[in-house]
Design a protein around this motif. Structure first.
Motif, PDB file in Angstrom:
ATOM      1  N   PRO A  70       0.854  -1.182   0.000  1.00  0.00           N
ATOM      2  CA  PRO A  70       0.000   0.000   0.000  1.00  0.00           C
ATOM      3  C   PRO A  70       0.892   1.235   0.000  1.00  0.00           C
ATOM      4  O   PRO A  70       1.928   1.263   0.668  1.00  0.00           O
ATOM      5  CB  PRO A  70      -0.781  -0.104   1.308  1.00  0.00           C
ATOM      6  N   HIS A  78      -6.255   2.552  -0.432  1.00  0.00           N
ATOM      7  CA  HIS A  78      -6.685   1.904  -1.679  1.00  0.00           C
ATOM      8  C   HIS A  78      -5.711   2.184  -2.828  1.00  0.00           C
ATOM      9  O   HIS A  78      -5.940   1.755  -3.954  1.00  0.00           O
ATOM     10  CB  HIS A  78      -8.098   2.362  -2.053  1.00  0.00           C
ATOM     11  N   ALA A  80      -1.980   1.558  -4.306  1.00  0.00           N
ATOM     12  CA  ALA A  80      -0.807   0.685  -4.211  1.00  0.00           C
ATOM     13  C   ALA A  80       0.439   1.417  -4.704  1.00  0.00           C
ATOM     14  O   ALA A  80       0.350   2.428  -5.392  1.00  0.00           O
ATOM     15  CB  ALA A  80      -1.022  -0.569  -5.061  1.00  0.00           C
ATOM     16  N   TYR A 112      -6.925  -2.899  -5.334  1.00  0.00           N
ATOM     17  CA  TYR A 112      -6.504  -1.495  -5.302  1.00  0.00           C
ATOM     18  C   TYR A 112      -7.161  -0.721  -6.436  1.00  0.00           C
ATOM     19  O   TYR A 112      -7.346  -1.242  -7.529  1.00  0.00           O
ATOM     20  CB  TYR A 112      -4.977  -1.385  -5.425  1.00  0.00           C
TER      21      TYR A 112
END
Length: 168
Positions: A70, A78, A80, A112
């Motif tokens: 992340p 959300h 990456a 993601y």
């Protein structure tokens, strides 16, 4: 070439080219004198993040590596991110592209919504071209954000790709 989860024993193959790339000071914002212990802790990530290696299937040689994670926490978790290193002895063989495609697939499968690279050195034209060819766009550049050892101050690109996935 096969891409697989990195195991602790892979570090012995990764460290020599990792060290060479970082010490050159041309492409990573890591300290040029980064020691092996700190490098290992920064690169060999634990779940839910992930580190992989690209391996020559015939010889078993590690050709390159990527880490994915992340990019942010909390309300921005959300998004990456990923980092890549290809052994210079194996450059030009599609290792970076294969790792990039692999990482994008991982990010989509993990749900993601986007991937962001925070600091792509502007003068690293091969990487910039590769990421653009894989669908990334430059959304901003920090002028003179990176001190290159021979070129002086160059920009740092922020690169982004929307992945069209939902992640709670």
């Amino acid at each position: 070439m096969m891409i697989r989860e990195a195991v602790a024993q892979d570090w012995d193959a990764v460290w020599p080219f990792f060290h060479q790339i970082v010490a050159a000071g041309e492409t990573y914002t890591y300290p040029r004198d980064l020691d092996e212990e700190r490098a290992r802790s920064m690169w060999m990530l634990q779940p839910p993040s992930r580190t992989v290696v690209a391996v020559d299937e015939a010889s078993g040689a590690v050709l390159g590596t990527a880490k994915m994670n992340p990019n942010h926490m909390g309300g921005a978790s959300h998004i990456a991110s990923a980092s890549f290193m290809v052994d210079p002895a194996h450059a030009g063989r599609g290792v970076g592209r294969a790792l990039g495609e692999y990482v994008l697939g991982w990010a989509r499968a993990e749900g993601y919504r986007a991937m962001q690279f925070n600091a792509v050195v502007e003068s690293n034209t091969r990487a910039v071209a590769l990421w653009k060819s894989l669908g990334f766009e430059i959304v901003g550049t920090l002028p003179e954000g990176y001190l290159h050892p021979t070129l002086g101050y160059v920009g740092l690109h922020i690169m982004y790709q929307r992945l069209q996935a939902d992640r709670p």
